[in-house]
Design a protein around this motif. Sequence first.
Motif, PDB file in Angstrom:
ATOM      1  N   ALA A 165       0.845  -1.163   0.129  1.00 38.67           N
ATOM      2  CA  ALA A 165      -0.114   0.038   0.019  1.00 38.67           C
ATOM      3  C   ALA A 165       0.891   1.287   0.000  1.00 38.67           C
ATOM      4  O   ALA A 165       0.565   2.256  -0.370  1.00 38.67           O
ATOM      5  CB  ALA A 165      -0.902   0.041   1.286  1.00 38.67           C
ATOM      6  N   PHE A 166       2.037   1.155   0.372  1.00 37.59           N
ATOM      7  CA  PHE A 166       2.845   2.343   0.827  1.00 37.59           C
ATOM      8  C   PHE A 166       3.583   2.583  -0.616  1.00 37.59           C
ATOM      9  O   PHE A 166       4.356   3.654  -0.559  1.00 37.59           O
ATOM     10  CB  PHE A 166       3.919   2.165   1.829  1.00 37.59           C
ATOM     11  CG  PHE A 166       2.833   1.816   3.077  1.00 37.59           C
ATOM     12  CD1 PHE A 166       2.207   2.877   3.735  1.00 37.59           C
ATOM     13  CD2 PHE A 166       2.693   0.450   3.635  1.00 37.59           C
ATOM     14  CE1 PHE A 166       1.444   2.679   4.741  1.00 37.59           C
ATOM     15  CE2 PHE A 166       2.019   0.052   4.830  1.00 37.59           C
ATOM     16  CZ  PHE A 166       1.264   1.182   5.253  1.00 37.59           C
ATOM     17  N   HIS A 167       3.868   1.630  -1.670  1.00 36.91           N
ATOM     18  CA  HIS A 167       4.406   2.087  -2.813  1.00 36.91           C
ATOM     19  C   HIS A 167       3.619   1.777  -4.049  1.00 36.91           C
ATOM     20  O   HIS A 167       2.687   1.038  -3.973  1.00 36.91           O
ATOM     21  CB  HIS A 167       5.677   0.927  -3.015  1.00 36.91           C
ATOM     22  CG  HIS A 167       6.824   1.197  -1.893  1.00 36.91           C
ATOM     23  ND1 HIS A 167       6.793   0.390  -0.843  1.00 36.91           N
ATOM     24  CD2 HIS A 167       7.716   1.984  -1.852  1.00 36.91           C
ATOM     25  CE1 HIS A 167       7.721   0.682  -0.063  1.00 36.91           C
ATOM     26  NE2 HIS A 167       8.124   1.497  -0.638  1.00 36.91           N
ATOM     27  N   ARG A 168       3.768   2.975  -5.095  1.00 37.36           N
ATOM     28  CA  ARG A 168       2.803   2.859  -5.976  1.00 37.36           C
ATOM     29  C   ARG A 168       3.569   2.342  -7.244  1.00 37.36           C
ATOM     30  O   ARG A 168       2.865   2.319  -8.395  1.00 37.36           O
ATOM     31  CB  ARG A 168       2.270   4.453  -6.158  1.00 37.36           C
ATOM     32  CG  ARG A 168       1.336   4.623  -5.238  1.00 37.36           C
ATOM     33  CD  ARG A 168       0.650   5.839  -5.325  1.00 37.36           C
ATOM     34  NE  ARG A 168       1.227   7.216  -5.335  1.00 37.36           N
ATOM     35  CZ  ARG A 168       1.522   8.014  -6.375  1.00 37.36           C
ATOM     36  NH1 ARG A 168       0.798   7.642  -7.720  1.00 37.36           N
ATOM     37  NH2 ARG A 168       2.211   8.986  -6.275  1.00 37.36           N
ATOM     38  N   VAL A 169       4.792   2.205  -7.121  1.00 38.05           N
ATOM     39  CA  VAL A 169       5.339   1.497  -8.257  1.00 38.05           C
ATOM     40  C   VAL A 169       5.704   0.307  -8.301  1.00 38.05           C
ATOM     41  O   VAL A 169       6.254  -0.389  -7.128  1.00 38.05           O
ATOM     42  CB  VAL A 169       6.802   2.409  -8.377  1.00 38.05           C
ATOM     43  CG1 VAL A 169       7.361   1.973  -9.892  1.00 38.05           C
ATOM     44  CG2 VAL A 169       6.523   3.693  -8.391  1.00 38.05           C
ATOM     45  N   PHE A 170       5.209  -0.640  -9.111  1.00 36.65           N
ATOM     46  CA  PHE A 170       5.553  -2.355  -9.249  1.00 36.65           C
ATOM     47  C   PHE A 170       6.310  -2.533 -10.603  1.00 36.65           C
ATOM     48  O   PHE A 170       6.253  -1.989 -11.442  1.00 36.65           O
ATOM     49  CB  PHE A 170       4.250  -2.772  -9.411  1.00 36.65           C
ATOM     50  CG  PHE A 170       3.188  -2.428  -8.096  1.00 36.65           C
ATOM     51  CD1 PHE A 170       3.495  -3.066  -6.948  1.00 36.65           C
ATOM     52  CD2 PHE A 170       2.411  -1.416  -7.923  1.00 36.65           C
ATOM     53  CE1 PHE A 170       2.592  -2.824  -5.541  1.00 36.65           C
ATOM     54  CE2 PHE A 170       1.689  -1.062  -6.900  1.00 36.65           C
ATOM     55  CZ  PHE A 170       1.871  -1.847  -5.831  1.00 36.65           C
ATOM     56  N   HIS A 171       7.083  -3.775 -10.436  1.00 40.00           N
ATOM     57  CA  HIS A 171       7.904  -4.112 -11.240  1.00 40.00           C
ATOM     58  C   HIS A 171       7.281  -5.563 -11.713  1.00 40.00           C
ATOM     59  O   HIS A 171       7.355  -6.436 -11.158  1.00 40.00           O
ATOM     60  CB  HIS A 171       9.349  -4.161 -11.036  1.00 40.00           C
ATOM     61  CG  HIS A 171       9.929  -2.878 -10.712  1.00 40.00           C
ATOM     62  ND1 HIS A 171      10.103  -1.914 -11.489  1.00 40.00           N
ATOM     63  CD2 HIS A 171       9.827  -2.348  -9.411  1.00 40.00           C
ATOM     64  CE1 HIS A 171      10.437  -0.874 -10.884  1.00 40.00           C
ATOM     65  NE2 HIS A 171      10.380  -0.979  -9.433  1.00 40.00           N
TER      66      HIS A 171
END
Lengths: 112, 328
Positions: free
Chosen positions: B197-203
């Motif tokens: 939830a705390f990061h909006r960037v995914f790889h």
Amino acid sequence: MSPGNESGDRFENLRQELRRGSLPLAVLAALRTEHYGYTLRKTLANHGMEIDEGTLYPLLRRLESHGLLVSEWREEEKRNKRFYRLSPEGKSILKQLLVEWKSIHESLEDIL
Amino acid sequence: MALIDRYLQAVKFWLPRDKKDDIIAELAEDLRSQIDDKESELGHKLSDDEVELILKRCGPPVAVAERYLPQRSLIGPALFPIYRVVIRALFLYFLLPWFLLWLGITIFSPDFRADHPGAALLASLEPWWLACTYALFFNTLAFAILERSQAREHLVRTWTASALPPERDPNRISRGASVFEVTIAVAILAVWLQFDAFHRVFHLFGLSITLSSSWPYFFWALIALSLGGIALSCMNVANPHWTRAKACLRLGLDCTSWMLMYWLFRSNLLQSLSGNDLSPNRALNFVSSINFWTARSAIWVLLIGIVVLIFDVRRIIRMATNATRATP
């Protein structure tokens, strides 16, 4: 439709249903004596069993097709009329139906 | 007597060919006897109006003739209840949802209305009309054939009380279904928790996916709803009967879930995409397309959600009605 009419219709439907069930018995019993359609209707009406032609003639045909009645066309008063009477099988069935009718009558008397 | 002859002719028209003359001769004799009696009673020859009264009492020609015909029905009383259930199910679970879907798209999609102006809008319903006609026609035909076949006799004569289905309790919940729900919900939750939830960037697959700032709301809301769903399913495993509280909880969870889904589809959640083999322009086009199509699909989510909620509300109403009936 008012509640009074509705109740009247309901009674009329049940009354007709009740009478319809006893018509074959009445017709068979009346045909212990030979009749043609119109006089049969009058005889039944005189005994309080009014029946219209649209009901009587199909019923007569059904009873005849089941072998309970025999009919013949004959001239009377210069007009051709179809006369009906009970067949031997009709007489036997009528006896059984009368026993059944008496039993139903007694049961109903008991309940009422 | 012209009136009587016309009446008899009209009755004759409806009668079976081989019995026409016989029946008409007998009916004619009866009517003439009635008229003779009436004339003797009144002391004068009957006028046309008076004859008409007698004929009127006999009934309409088609009704008089109908009594001489054998009682036949296209679908008899043994099969008719099954026929009615099949037609009703077809209508409720196939034709009605199809129509509602069409109505929903027509109301909520300006593009659809623009593509089908005026009468073309009604014409777009043509496949539905055809489906209605075919469904009614082929069902009726199939049941009419069954009525005249041995299948009907078989159905009427060979039934046994012990082969009847067990008594149905609409408030009973299948434990198997509840266990299945828990399994699926836990699996989804396990996958979901891989995100953050705390990061909006995914790889993923060599791509960097950036989600919009609304992502954390969806993340936590979905976790809360999954936990709620798991709790309800566990309660259903322990006590496999609907209670009013559980039915209301189900309604609340479904309502929130489908609203969330609808919001998710319309929220342009995907903010950007980047990857080694992806030019910025192409990435921008991808993002716009994905967001555009998910937003356009939101209407379907809304419609499915409405159907689910209808079932939930129906359950609550049924329970309330049963409770009222049970109260003396």
